[in-house]
Enzyme design. Structure first.
Site, PDB file in Angstrom:
ATOM      1  N   HIS A  58       0.837  -1.203   0.000  1.00 39.98           N
ATOM      2  CA  HIS A  58       0.000   0.000   0.000  1.00 39.98           C
ATOM      3  C   HIS A  58       0.875   1.257   0.000  1.00 39.98           C
ATOM      4  O   HIS A  58       0.700   2.158  -0.825  1.00 39.98           O
ATOM      5  CB  HIS A  58      -0.912  -0.025   1.234  1.00 39.98           C
ATOM      6  N   GLU A  59       1.822   1.298   0.917  1.00 41.60           N
ATOM      7  CA  GLU A  59       2.685   2.475   1.018  1.00 41.60           C
ATOM      8  C   GLU A  59       3.635   2.569  -0.179  1.00 41.60           C
ATOM      9  O   GLU A  59       3.939   3.665  -0.658  1.00 41.60           O
ATOM     10  CB  GLU A  59       3.486   2.428   2.325  1.00 41.60           C
ATOM     11  N   HIS A  62       1.869   4.223  -3.067  1.00 42.57           N
ATOM     12  CA  HIS A  62       1.883   5.675  -2.927  1.00 42.57           C
ATOM     13  C   HIS A  62       3.230   6.240  -3.394  1.00 42.57           C
ATOM     14  O   HIS A  62       3.283   7.198  -4.180  1.00 42.57           O
ATOM     15  CB  HIS A  62       1.681   6.073  -1.462  1.00 42.57           C
TER      16      HIS A  62
END
Length: 264
Positions: A58-59, A62
């Site tokens: 997820h990170e 980003h």
């Protein structure tokens, strides 16, 4: 050191991530083969390690999107190594979401990487940077539920099927919560570039509290019911029935006793 060598160093996969991935692989194998004497322990370790892997992805989503959108500083900050402890706030990004899974069985959105937004030009790029994280959770959920919606469950051991159902549930809840248009969450980050400067300035002071407001709202019965009804509808659309999810949740909480009606 040459610039190419620096880039390779900045993007080298972290040993921490590799170790967590190894735990996920070994415990996943243990669940599949019924190797573990206590299947609940194996499911717990498999789902928890897979959840941490998904938080890292997820990170990373980003950061990688920010890199290609103009923020070349994310590499130097360690965000491209998939190291869960390199994020802006490791407690919010990893530790708190893991604790919530253990205590409440819900995929909690974590803290985000720090993106230097002034380096990114274009509202669509800003929105895409915010959307990339939840989209990673959506993709993870689709992969976990593939055996269900493809009708390919023949030969999949019951315990592994239950574990996939519960892991997919965590991804769906995380994606839904993160996509809420609440300051401090990715949903608001998607919307923010399209707001007026005046509106952004007025909302900015509330961003640090949005995360906690969402958690508090989940304790309101009507909000809680509406949220989980939505999650249930999404899970069913992915082919996961309530029994598989319930058994996965019960197996994960092995310390609460053997789940009834869940053959493993």
């Amino acid at each position: 050191m040459s610039s190419a060598a620096v880039r390779r160093q900045e993007r080298r996969i972290s040993p921490v991530f590799l170790a967590v991935s190894a735990v996920m692989g070994v415990t996943g194998w243990a669940v599949w083969t019924d190797f573990a004497a206590l299947p609940g322990v194996a499911v717990f370790l498999f789902v928890t390690s897979a959840w941490i892997v998904s938080l890292c992805l997820h990170e990373y989503a980003h950061a990688r999107t920010a890199l290609h959108s103009g923020d070349v500083t994310v590499g130097a900050k360690g965000y491209l190594t998939l190291n869960p402890f390199a994020y802006t706030h490791a407690v919010l990004s990893v530790i708190l979401p893991v604790l919530f899974v253990i205590m409440g069985g819900i995929g909690l959105p974590g803290g985000a990487v720090f993106v230097e937004r002034d380096r990114i030009r274009g509202r669509w790029k800003h929105s895409l940077v915010s959307a990339a994280g939840p989209l990673a959770n959506v993709l993870f959920a689709v992969v976990c539920t593939a055996p269900f919606w493809l009708g390919a469950l023949d030969g999949v051991p019951d315990a592994f099927r239950y574990a996939l159902a519960f892991l997919a549930f965590l991804q769906v809840t995380a994606a839904l919560l993160n996509l809420l248009p609440v300051p401090g969450l990715d949903g608001y980050g998607i919307l923010e570039p399209w707001l007026s400067y005046r509106a952004r300035r007025r909302i900015a002071p509330y961003a640090p509290y949005g995360f906690f407001v969402v958690i508090a709202l989940l304790f309101v019965p009507a909000v809680n019911a509406a949220f989980f009804d939505t999650v249930d509808a999404l899970m069913r659309s992915l082919g996961v029935d309530g029994r598989a999810l319930g058994c996965g949740s019960a197996l994960y909480r092995f310390w609460e006793g053997a789940p009834g009606g869940c053959p493993v």
